[in-house]
Write a protein that holds these residues in place. Sequence first.
Motif, PDB file in Angstrom:
ATOM      1  N   ARG A 242      -1.153  -6.338  -5.383  1.00 28.85           N
ATOM      2  CA  ARG A 242      -0.381  -7.276  -4.561  1.00 28.85           C
ATOM      3  C   ARG A 242      -0.833  -7.203  -3.104  1.00 28.85           C
ATOM      4  N   ALA A 243      -1.181  -5.992  -2.663  1.00 34.51           N
ATOM      5  CA  ALA A 243      -1.696  -5.848  -1.296  1.00 34.51           C
ATOM      6  C   ALA A 243      -3.026  -6.579  -1.147  1.00 34.51           C
ATOM      7  N   VAL A 244      -3.858  -6.506  -2.173  1.00 36.44           N
ATOM      8  CA  VAL A 244      -5.135  -7.233  -2.148  1.00 36.44           C
ATOM      9  C   VAL A 244      -4.881  -8.731  -2.062  1.00 36.44           C
TER      10      VAL A 244
ATOM     11  N   ALA B 208      -6.664  -1.920   0.389  1.00 33.42           N
ATOM     12  CA  ALA B 208      -6.092  -1.782  -0.949  1.00 33.42           C
ATOM     13  C   ALA B 208      -7.158  -1.898  -2.029  1.00 33.42           C
ATOM     14  N   CYS B 209      -8.243  -2.610  -1.739  1.00 35.59           N
ATOM     15  CA  CYS B 209      -9.336  -2.722  -2.713  1.00 35.59           C
ATOM     16  C   CYS B 209      -9.894  -1.349  -3.059  1.00 35.59           C
ATOM     17  N   TRP B 210      -9.966  -0.473  -2.058  1.00 33.96           N
ATOM     18  CA  TRP B 210     -10.476   0.879  -2.316  1.00 33.96           C
ATOM     19  C   TRP B 210      -9.561   1.625  -3.282  1.00 33.96           C
TER      20      TRP B 210
ATOM     21  N   ILE C 265       0.841  -1.203   0.000  1.00 27.24           N
ATOM     22  CA  ILE C 265       0.000   0.000   0.000  1.00 27.24           C
ATOM     23  C   ILE C 265       0.874   1.250   0.000  1.00 27.24           C
ATOM     24  N   ALA C 266       1.920   1.256   0.825  1.00 24.66           N
ATOM     25  CA  ALA C 266       2.836   2.407   0.843  1.00 24.66           C
ATOM     26  C   ALA C 266       3.484   2.594  -0.520  1.00 24.66           C
TER      27      ALA C 266
ATOM     28  N   LEU D 126       3.108   5.879  -3.022  1.00 20.47           N
ATOM     29  CA  LEU D 126       4.287   6.621  -3.473  1.00 20.47           C
ATOM     30  C   LEU D 126       4.374   6.649  -4.994  1.00 20.47           C
ATOM     31  N   TYR D 127       4.147   5.509  -5.641  1.00 20.91           N
ATOM     32  CA  TYR D 127       4.191   5.482  -7.102  1.00 20.91           C
ATOM     33  C   TYR D 127       3.099   6.385  -7.689  1.00 20.91           C
TER      34      TYR D 127
END
Length: 346
Positions: A165-167, A174-176, A144-145, A149-150
């Motif tokens: 990847r977080a999902v 992360a879905c949001w 998520i971080a 940042l990207y």
Amino acid sequence: MYKEDLNFNQIINDSNIDMDSPEALYAIACCYRDGKGVEKSEERYQEYLQEAIKQGMKVPAEADQLKDSDSVETKQCWEQASFTTYEEIEECERQAENGNAEACLALNKFCVEILDLYLARVYIEKAEANASGADAELQQRIYIAAGILYGAYGEFELALESFKRAVESGSVAACWHVCSYYEDKEDSEERREKMEYYRGKIEEYGSNEEIFKLAMTYKSENALIKAFSLFERLYETVSDDTVLKAECLLEMMQLNPARYPAEQAVFVLWDAADNENVFKKLVEIYGNGPKQTRGVLLEALTPKRAVQLSLWYLQHQDITAAQAWVDCAKEDPDGSVLNLKEKIKA
């Protein structure tokens, strides 16, 4: 090998060493960090370290987790990126060099806070590279971080991949982010299918608050049937959160007033009357006096609740309505009715 065997002077004076190689740059960085043949310098250490990483240096992974000597307080410090001493930063940097993903993430957060986005990116990329051995919760925070940042760099496709990847690691939050990405894309069947896929994960695994937020999202898009079904699902399952239950009821009353009339709703709403929005609805239902109020509504009106209505009208300078509601209280177990009557007369 340079780090273990050579000091600064030995490195720069050895003709067999390529001074532009990532290994040599890393060795020099360590000399500045440890004061080996040169005065310690955090600035020079960071300069050579980042250049070594930029040139492709793979920092030795001597430990994937905190050393036994590290305290719980140190780990919490890293998680919050709330460094208070240089020694804490230095220790975190050493662990990051050794491939500790938690330390890399902490330094990323710290660099973001001090607006050093270049170093923040270096550390988040290093955190991602070492995330495979981390637990699911840490992986989620790293990805998520990275996505955030990207996104700040405008690299939205790269951000999307990190959020995905977080999902995969189990993050509903992360879905949001993924849904937000697809919401900004040009409308298409493929875009809608992907967005609904991630919204489905929120619906399946999200907290009650997240499901309520999802229902409000559908409502804002005029997908009222879907919104109503989510509000109703929450209303029927939530038991320990009186405010959330009442908020669901308010939404359902608005979407389908015939199915959820005021007479049926007031008991649930009064349980959450401390919430401003809920109480405003109660004022709307009860009106400015008991003469206009039907029997079931009056049954729900305890002396305390009558005082609450009276106080609201008094604060809004409607003395007549305030008097009418306080007079509606037939009992006065704690003296609040009498006190309010005297206040109104004054």
